[in-house]
Design a protein around this motif. Sequence first.
Motif, short mmCIF file in Angstrom:
data_model
loop_
_atom_site.label_atom_id
_atom_site.label_comp_id
_atom_site.label_asym_id
_atom_site.label_seq_id
_atom_site.Cartn_x
_atom_site.Cartn_y
_atom_site.Cartn_z
N ALA A 200 7.37 24.16 8.43
CA ALA A 200 7.78 25.52 8.24
C ALA A 200 7.55 26.36 9.72
O ALA A 200 6.78 26.86 9.22
N ASP A 201 6.69 25.54 10.70
CA ASP A 201 6.25 26.68 12.11
C ASP A 201 6.88 26.63 13.13
O ASP A 201 6.62 26.76 14.23
N ARG A 202 8.27 26.97 12.45
CA ARG A 202 8.62 27.32 14.06
C ARG A 202 10.26 28.20 13.94
O ARG A 202 10.68 28.37 12.56
N VAL A 203 10.93 29.15 14.77
CA VAL A 203 12.26 29.94 14.48
C VAL A 203 13.33 28.71 15.62
O VAL A 203 13.27 28.61 16.43
N VAL A 204 14.32 28.70 14.39
CA VAL A 204 15.89 28.53 15.21
C VAL A 204 16.19 29.11 14.80
O VAL A 204 17.22 29.33 13.67
N GLU A 205 17.25 28.97 15.64
CA GLU A 205 18.28 29.49 15.95
C GLU A 205 19.63 28.91 16.19
O GLU A 205 19.35 28.77 17.50
N GLY A 206 20.97 29.12 15.64
CA GLY A 206 21.89 27.74 16.30
C GLY A 206 23.28 28.23 15.06
O GLY A 206 23.11 28.74 14.40
N ARG A 207 24.47 27.47 15.70
CA ARG A 207 25.37 27.40 15.10
C ARG A 207 24.84 27.15 13.76
O ARG A 207 24.22 25.52 13.99
N GLY A 235 19.95 21.35 18.51
CA GLY A 235 19.45 22.96 17.86
C GLY A 235 20.04 24.08 17.05
O GLY A 235 19.68 24.58 16.57
N GLY A 236 21.35 23.24 16.40
CA GLY A 236 21.87 24.09 15.39
C GLY A 236 21.35 23.59 14.01
O GLY A 236 20.56 22.81 13.78
N VAL A 237 21.97 24.32 13.18
CA VAL A 237 21.30 24.46 11.27
C VAL A 237 22.75 24.11 11.02
O VAL A 237 23.36 24.43 10.98
N LEU A 238 21.99 23.03 9.85
CA LEU A 238 23.01 22.04 9.36
C LEU A 238 22.72 22.79 7.65
O LEU A 238 21.80 22.97 7.47
N PHE A 239 23.83 23.18 7.13
CA PHE A 239 23.76 23.43 5.77
C PHE A 239 24.73 22.16 5.03
O PHE A 239 26.01 21.93 5.15
N LEU A 240 23.71 22.40 3.65
CA LEU A 240 24.64 21.15 2.68
C LEU A 240 24.78 21.40 1.10
O LEU A 240 23.47 22.63 0.77
N GLU A 241 25.15 21.43 0.50
CA GLU A 241 25.57 21.70 -0.72
C GLU A 241 26.11 20.31 -2.23
O GLU A 241 26.87 20.14 -1.23
N THR A 242 25.30 20.08 -3.43
CA THR A 242 26.48 19.09 -3.96
C THR A 242 27.22 19.72 -4.80
O THR A 242 26.94 21.47 -5.60
N THR A 313 13.03 21.27 10.19
CA THR A 313 12.67 22.12 9.32
C THR A 313 14.06 22.42 7.96
O THR A 313 15.21 22.57 8.43
N ILE A 314 13.03 22.43 7.07
CA ILE A 314 14.05 22.47 5.67
C ILE A 314 13.93 23.80 5.06
O ILE A 314 12.77 23.73 4.66
N VAL A 315 14.98 24.12 4.12
CA VAL A 315 14.77 24.95 3.44
C VAL A 315 15.55 24.73 2.18
O VAL A 315 16.54 24.32 2.00
N ARG A 336 19.50 32.49 11.65
CA ARG A 336 18.43 32.46 12.42
C ARG A 336 17.24 31.83 11.18
O ARG A 336 17.17 32.27 10.33
N VAL A 337 16.65 30.78 11.56
CA VAL A 337 15.66 30.46 10.31
C VAL A 337 14.18 30.20 11.19
O VAL A 337 13.94 29.36 11.41
N ASP A 338 13.64 31.29 10.34
CA ASP A 338 12.07 32.03 11.17
C ASP A 338 11.58 31.40 9.49
O ASP A 338 11.03 31.97 8.73
N GLY A 339 10.36 30.18 10.08
CA GLY A 339 10.03 30.03 9.80
C GLY A 339 8.30 29.94 9.12
O GLY A 339 7.69 30.29 8.31
#
Length: 348
Positions: A200-207, A235-242, A313-315, A336-339
């Motif tokens: 969590a040391d960076r800011v990521v912004e993407g689709r 540079g995108g944001v992956l989201f997953l769930e089970t 970066t993982i949340v 946008r994921v602001d670590g």
Amino acid sequence: MTTPAYPPKPVPGDRVAVISPSAALPGVLPLPYELGLERLRKEFGLEPVEYPATRRMGSTPQERADDIHAAFADPDVRAVMASIGGDDQITVLPLLDRELIRANPKPFFGYSDNTNLLAHLWNTGIVGYHGASVMCELGRPGAMDPLTAESVRAALFGSGEYELRPAERWRDVDRDWADPATFESEPETRPGTGWTWVNADRVVEGRSWGGCLEILAWLLMADREIPRDLSVHDGGVLFLETSEELPSGEEVFRVLRSMGERGLLRRFSALLMGRAKTWSFERPNSPAEGARYAAEQREAILRAMRAYAPDTTIVFDVDLGHTDPQIVIPYGGVIRVDGPARRITVTY
């Protein structure tokens, strides 16, 4: 590859299509479905419109594709919402008229097996909305969870930024939808535990792109709706769930390993992992058993990410997917994921 664009939003008073692209459970379990329709009308001011296969169990893939086409083509319908998920929507995908849907962009809400249609919309150039099914979220016993209702309202009617926040309380145990007593009170909840951050040391912004992990595995096996040019995810944001099928930690690892071998994981700069569903009627885990299951899943994800995308970066435990409360995630929209600030913001 067309960059997904946000479709026009409805306003209170508009008509919204309610379809069953997977299982037509409204025809078998009407109580949560009718409650969800009532809340669409009374709490959101929208008029639901049903289609021939919405309540018809055993409808063919072509009949369900016809409903999707009719919902998107109707100029008086301003949004489309799934009744619930299922397990065979992948058979509907080859029957969809991409040009018809592209010419009539509308917000589509659904998750679980509806990951199929969301991925199809992504490739068609339309931002979709992962979450908010009629039977589960709108038909929740007692009342909609306030955090869910706030997110659904913002996603349905809004177009700006929405900051996610961890649920103060959440629940995992389901009750029998066939029993009227289920709907006389809200389900029991437990205290929230917040999010867990990695790198969590960076800011990521993407689709964004992703969805239910089990459904993505099927799409990968069938080679459907997976972009040929994986650089679109750079540079995108992956989201997953089970899901409530509770895949084992080893199974989760193997799916992610296959995604890594395909070159997918390293493309994304951030991963949002939904809180694991740890209870089902088939596996009614105790809280301790559920905690062990969730820990095994987390370790499986970390193992795969360390091998294929160690700097991502993982949340963990984001309130998305098969959980309650549930926050709607824009599928193809900006996240946008602001670590450093420990903040997650989506654009609806």
